[in-house]
Scaffold this motif. Structure first.
Motif, PDB file in Angstrom:
ATOM      1  N   VAL A  85      55.000  40.399  29.095  1.00  0.00           N
ATOM      2  CA  VAL A  85      54.202  41.627  29.133  1.00  0.00           C
ATOM      3  C   VAL A  85      54.390  42.249  30.509  1.00  0.00           C
ATOM      4  CG1 VAL A  85      51.900  42.621  28.947  1.00  0.00           C
ATOM      5  CG2 VAL A  85      52.524  40.669  27.516  1.00  0.00           C
ATOM      6  N   ASP A  86      54.825  43.500  30.542  1.00  0.00           N
ATOM      7  CA  ASP A  86      55.063  44.181  31.817  1.00  0.00           C
ATOM      8  C   ASP A  86      54.140  45.367  32.031  1.00  0.00           C
ATOM      9  OD1 ASP A  86      56.104  45.725  29.853  1.00  0.00           O
ATOM     10  OD2 ASP A  86      58.029  46.115  30.826  1.00  0.00           O
ATOM     11  N   HIS A  87      53.199  45.618  31.153  1.00  0.00           N
ATOM     12  CA  HIS A  87      52.197  46.669  31.385  1.00  0.00           C
ATOM     13  C   HIS A  87      50.924  46.277  30.634  1.00  0.00           C
ATOM     14  CE1 HIS A  87      52.616  48.450  27.315  1.00  0.00           C
ATOM     15  NE2 HIS A  87      53.841  47.991  27.427  1.00  0.00           N
ATOM     16  N   ARG A  88      49.790  46.644  31.215  1.00  0.00           N
ATOM     17  CA  ARG A  88      48.499  46.247  30.652  1.00  0.00           C
ATOM     18  C   ARG A  88      47.427  47.261  31.035  1.00  0.00           C
ATOM     19  NH1 ARG A  88      47.633  42.406  26.890  1.00  0.00           N
ATOM     20  NH2 ARG A  88      48.379  40.633  28.108  1.00  0.00           N
ATOM     21  N   ARG A  89      46.558  47.577  30.091  1.00  0.00           N
ATOM     22  CA  ARG A  89      45.383  48.413  30.351  1.00  0.00           C
ATOM     23  C   ARG A  89      44.181  47.498  30.532  1.00  0.00           C
ATOM     24  NH1 ARG A  89      41.004  50.315  27.557  1.00  0.00           N
ATOM     25  NH2 ARG A  89      40.233  52.410  28.088  1.00  0.00           N
ATOM     26  N   VAL A  90      43.469  47.642  31.651  1.00  0.00           N
ATOM     27  CA  VAL A  90      42.381  46.737  32.004  1.00  0.00           C
ATOM     28  C   VAL A  90      41.130  47.557  32.291  1.00  0.00           C
ATOM     29  CG1 VAL A  90      41.638  44.867  33.505  1.00  0.00           C
ATOM     30  CG2 VAL A  90      44.060  45.163  33.014  1.00  0.00           C
ATOM     31  N   PHE A  91      40.023  47.152  31.686  1.00  0.00           N
ATOM     32  CA  PHE A  91      38.711  47.749  31.972  1.00  0.00           C
ATOM     33  C   PHE A  91      37.922  46.747  32.814  1.00  0.00           C
ATOM     34  CE2 PHE A  91      34.187  48.320  30.833  1.00  0.00           C
ATOM     35  CZ  PHE A  91      34.025  49.627  31.259  1.00  0.00           C
ATOM     36  N   VAL A  92      37.603  47.138  34.047  1.00  0.00           N
ATOM     37  CA  VAL A  92      36.941  46.241  34.991  1.00  0.00           C
ATOM     38  C   VAL A  92      35.560  46.804  35.328  1.00  0.00           C
ATOM     39  CG1 VAL A  92      39.031  45.271  35.991  1.00  0.00           C
ATOM     40  CG2 VAL A  92      38.142  47.396  36.889  1.00  0.00           C
ATOM     41  N   THR A  93      34.607  45.897  35.464  1.00  0.00           N
ATOM     42  CA  THR A  93      33.233  46.245  35.829  1.00  0.00           C
ATOM     43  C   THR A  93      32.755  45.262  36.876  1.00  0.00           C
ATOM     44  OG1 THR A  93      32.822  47.040  33.573  1.00  0.00           O
ATOM     45  CG2 THR A  93      30.904  46.656  34.977  1.00  0.00           C
ATOM     46  N   GLY A  94      32.350  45.763  38.029  1.00  0.00           N
ATOM     47  CA  GLY A  94      31.825  44.887  39.073  1.00  0.00           C
ATOM     48  C   GLY A  94      30.479  44.306  38.697  1.00  0.00           C
ATOM     49  N   PRO A 171      54.209  39.555  41.696  1.00  0.00           N
ATOM     50  CA  PRO A 171      54.661  40.480  42.751  1.00  0.00           C
ATOM     51  C   PRO A 171      55.327  41.716  42.143  1.00  0.00           C
ATOM     52  CG  PRO A 171      55.326  38.222  43.247  1.00  0.00           C
ATOM     53  CD  PRO A 171      54.811  38.220  41.851  1.00  0.00           C
ATOM     54  N   GLY A 172      55.153  42.840  42.815  1.00  0.00           N
ATOM     55  CA  GLY A 172      55.726  44.083  42.332  1.00  0.00           C
ATOM     56  C   GLY A 172      54.895  44.748  41.254  1.00  0.00           C
ATOM     57  N   THR A 173      53.570  44.600  41.330  1.00  0.00           N
ATOM     58  CA  THR A 173      52.676  45.206  40.342  1.00  0.00           C
ATOM     59  C   THR A 173      52.135  46.526  40.874  1.00  0.00           C
ATOM     60  OG1 THR A 173      52.028  43.033  39.498  1.00  0.00           O
ATOM     61  CG2 THR A 173      50.586  44.879  38.970  1.00  0.00           C
ATOM     62  N   LEU A 174      52.273  47.566  40.073  1.00  0.00           N
ATOM     63  CA  LEU A 174      51.705  48.870  40.403  1.00  0.00           C
ATOM     64  C   LEU A 174      50.367  49.038  39.697  1.00  0.00           C
ATOM     65  CD1 LEU A 174      54.817  51.230  40.155  1.00  0.00           C
ATOM     66  CD2 LEU A 174      53.745  50.339  42.220  1.00  0.00           C
ATOM     67  N   VAL A 175      49.372  49.523  40.436  1.00  0.00           N
ATOM     68  CA  VAL A 175      48.042  49.778  39.881  1.00  0.00           C
ATOM     69  C   VAL A 175      47.866  51.286  39.794  1.00  0.00           C
ATOM     70  CG1 VAL A 175      45.578  49.339  40.105  1.00  0.00           C
ATOM     71  CG2 VAL A 175      47.219  47.665  40.989  1.00  0.00           C
ATOM     72  N   GLU A 191      46.097  41.892  48.207  1.00  0.00           N
ATOM     73  CA  GLU A 191      44.878  42.013  47.412  1.00  0.00           C
ATOM     74  C   GLU A 191      44.477  43.478  47.297  1.00  0.00           C
ATOM     75  OE1 GLU A 191      41.773  39.625  49.040  1.00  0.00           O
ATOM     76  OE2 GLU A 191      42.803  37.709  48.679  1.00  0.00           O
ATOM     77  N   TYR A 192      43.808  43.777  46.209  1.00  0.00           N
ATOM     78  CA  TYR A 192      43.271  45.119  45.987  1.00  0.00           C
ATOM     79  C   TYR A 192      41.961  44.982  45.227  1.00  0.00           C
ATOM     80  CZ  TYR A 192      42.624  49.800  44.060  1.00  0.00           C
ATOM     81  OH  TYR A 192      42.094  51.011  43.709  1.00  0.00           O
ATOM     82  N   ILE A 193      40.921  45.615  45.739  1.00  0.00           N
ATOM     83  CA  ILE A 193      39.607  45.555  45.098  1.00  0.00           C
ATOM     84  C   ILE A 193      39.612  46.521  43.923  1.00  0.00           C
ATOM     85  CG2 ILE A 193      37.135  45.859  45.395  1.00  0.00           C
ATOM     86  CD1 ILE A 193      37.428  45.179  48.306  1.00  0.00           C
ATOM     87  N   ALA A 194      39.643  45.973  42.734  1.00  0.00           N
ATOM     88  CA  ALA A 194      39.696  46.803  41.532  1.00  0.00           C
ATOM     89  C   ALA A 194      38.342  47.412  41.199  1.00  0.00           C
ATOM     90  CB  ALA A 194      40.204  45.980  40.352  1.00  0.00           C
ATOM     91  N   ARG A 227      35.845  50.896  36.091  1.00  0.00           N
ATOM     92  CA  ARG A 227      37.120  51.605  36.208  1.00  0.00           C
ATOM     93  C   ARG A 227      38.046  51.176  35.075  1.00  0.00           C
ATOM     94  NH1 ARG A 227      39.453  50.885  42.174  1.00  0.00           N
ATOM     95  NH2 ARG A 227      40.798  52.605  41.480  1.00  0.00           N
ATOM     96  N   VAL A 228      38.936  52.067  34.719  1.00  0.00           N
ATOM     97  CA  VAL A 228      40.014  51.776  33.755  1.00  0.00           C
ATOM     98  C   VAL A 228      41.323  51.865  34.526  1.00  0.00           C
ATOM     99  CG1 VAL A 228      41.155  52.459  31.633  1.00  0.00           C
ATOM    100  CG2 VAL A 228      38.672  52.667  31.829  1.00  0.00           C
ATOM    101  N   LEU A 229      41.997  50.736  34.660  1.00  0.00           N
ATOM    102  CA  LEU A 229      43.224  50.649  35.442  1.00  0.00           C
ATOM    103  C   LEU A 229      44.397  50.306  34.527  1.00  0.00           C
ATOM    104  CD1 LEU A 229      41.917  48.617  38.515  1.00  0.00           C
ATOM    105  CD2 LEU A 229      42.105  51.098  38.287  1.00  0.00           C
ATOM    106  N   TYR A 230      45.565  50.761  34.937  1.00  0.00           N
ATOM    107  CA  TYR A 230      46.808  50.467  34.223  1.00  0.00           C
ATOM    108  C   TYR A 230      47.714  49.691  35.175  1.00  0.00           C
ATOM    109  CZ  TYR A 230      45.179  53.900  30.823  1.00  0.00           C
ATOM    110  OH  TYR A 230      44.433  54.581  29.896  1.00  0.00           O
ATOM    111  N   LEU A 231      48.057  48.489  34.785  1.00  0.00           N
ATOM    112  CA  LEU A 231      48.920  47.630  35.587  1.00  0.00           C
ATOM    113  C   LEU A 231      50.339  47.687  35.023  1.00  0.00           C
ATOM    114  CD1 LEU A 231      46.603  44.490  35.969  1.00  0.00           C
ATOM    115  CD2 LEU A 231      46.631  46.583  37.320  1.00  0.00           C
TER     116      LEU A 231
END
Length: 418
Positions: A85-94, A171-175, A191-194, A227-231
């Motif tokens: 899998v090289d792309h993913r849609r992620v819904f994150v909630t703190g 490694p090499g992941t675009l957000v 690191e990146y705070i999503a 947030r809704v992020l695309y990796l």
């Protein structure tokens, strides 16, 4: 004492399961029957257990009823395949913050103790962290929620903060967020705070002032960020095999690596990309991706065109796989380059090799000279089924990888290592 009487007393003292019904009936009957002494003293004769053997005349259908039914295998026992899998849609909630406490100090002989409600703990963050041992986004889930903070307590006790939730990415992941790149995670440890956790609420101790000596006000904790992020991965593999359905890409990947993609005689057998690793003597590893077959009009998103072409975009060099057994195989190569160029300009000009598969068939040997005459670049004829001429492909693949490493070093970037 007579032998018959001794045997009768002995049988009466034994449990019923150790003596057969016939033996007990004979010994307890009043008929004058005197068996031989050696027969009565034989333990195997007196203590023979009753058995109920299965009748020999039962049919196979009746015997099958006595067999234990097959149980369903557990999930851990099944052979599960995890696709690349090289792309993913992620819904994150703190995580949400804890509520503040409203209470007053209570102590004997101290009438006015004052407010002592503590603040609530902060919610936990959700953090994307690069791990060099992770190769794809298959382990990333679609929904994540951070840990909540604990509420405040009496005696000015603060609530505990929620723990941070780490999501491991390769490694090499675009957000991306709304088609905008917000982070480029390229090096291990980045690191990146999503999603930020919510702040904890304030206890009534926080609102103590000169004009308000007994506050009862407290605030609830704040909810976490949503947030809704695309990796997306910048690089999927070193080499990507490009071809039409049934060109033999999956069979070729099975022949040069330990990957086991499905192989069948019908088109679109591969619907998800597979990545195989080719090992060389100098401990170098080249990742080769089996891209699902594209069709004519893929640049117009026909079928799953954009999804398939996106995989090809993330490969550093390409392997065009052509079926030599069909009529006019050079048209396949022209159509493949046309689709790549229409999707992204310059994509077909990346370093590549042309592979003529199924050379073991008679028609392929007739079409090979015609294909070579129309191309300036050399065609590598081989057979994924019989393994013919695979050595030439592996040597050329190593040359493409070495050129890629040199180009990355000139740019000051670290090449992708597997």
């Amino acid at each position: 004492m007579p032998v018959m009487k001794q045997c009768t007393i002995l049988v009466s003292m034994l449990p019923p399961r150790f003596v057969s019904t016939l033996t007990r009936a004979i010994l307890e009957s009043k008929r004058p029957w005197i068996p031989a002494a050696d027969t009565l003293l034989d333990p195997g004769y007196l203590f023979k257990q009753q058995t109920s053997p299965r009748p020999l005349f039962l049919s196979c259908a009746q015997c099958s009823n006595h067999q234990e039914p097959k149980r369903k295998r557990n999930l851990s026992e099944k052979k599960l395949k995890r696709y690349f899998v090289d792309h993913r849609r992620v819904f994150v909630t703190g995580g949400s913050g804890g509520n503040g406490m409203s209470c007053f100090h209570s102590e004997p002989r101290k009438e006015y103790g004052g407010p002592d409600g503590g603040d609530g703990g902060d919610g936990g963050h959700i953090i994307l962290k690069v791990d060099r041992h992770v190769r794809s986004l298959s382990s990333v889930l679609s929904v994540y929620r951070g840990f909540d903070g604990e509420p405040g307590g009496s005696k000015n006790c603060y609530g505990r903060n929620g723990d941070c939730l780490y999501i491991r990415v390769p490694p090499g992941t675009l957000v991306k967020e709304e088609n905008e790149i917000v982070a480029d995670l390229s090096q291990p440890g980045d690191e990146y705070i999503a999603a930020l956790g919510g702040a904890g609420g304030k206890g009534n101790r926080f609102f103590l002032a000169n004009d308000n000596r007994a506050p009862v006000t407290c605030t609830p904790g704040q909810p976490g960020q949503e947030r809704v992020l695309y990796l997306e991965m910048k690089t999927m593999a070193h080499a990507g095999m490009v071809g039409f359905p049934n060109a033999g890409k999956s069979s070729l990947l099975r022949a040069i690596s330990n990957a086991k993609p499905a192989v069948a005689s019908y088109p679109f057998t591969t619907l998800n990309p597979h990545v195989g690793i080719v090992h060389y003597e100098d401990y170098q590893q080249v990742a080769v991706a089996d891209i699902p077959g594209i069709i004519r009009g893929a640049h117009q998103n026909r079928g799953l065109g954009f999804a398939f072409l996106r995989h090809i975009e993330r490969c550093r060099f390409l392997l065009f796989v052509v079926d030599l057994s069909i009529a006019e195989p050079w048209t396949q190569l022209e159509d493949l380059k046309y689709e790549l160029e229409k999707y992204e300009e310059g994509l077909s000009e990346r370093p590549h090799a042309i592979i003529g598969n199924k050379i073991d068939l008679p028609q392929s040997k007739v079409n090979l000279p015609q294909l070579q005459a129309r191309l300036e670049q050399k065609v590598i004829p081989l057979s994924a089924l019989t393994g013919e001429n695979l050595e030439e492909l592996l040597l050329h693949l190593k040359e493409l990888y070495d050129d890629y490493v040199q180009i990355e070093h000139k740019r000051g970037q670290e090449p992708l290592n597997w």
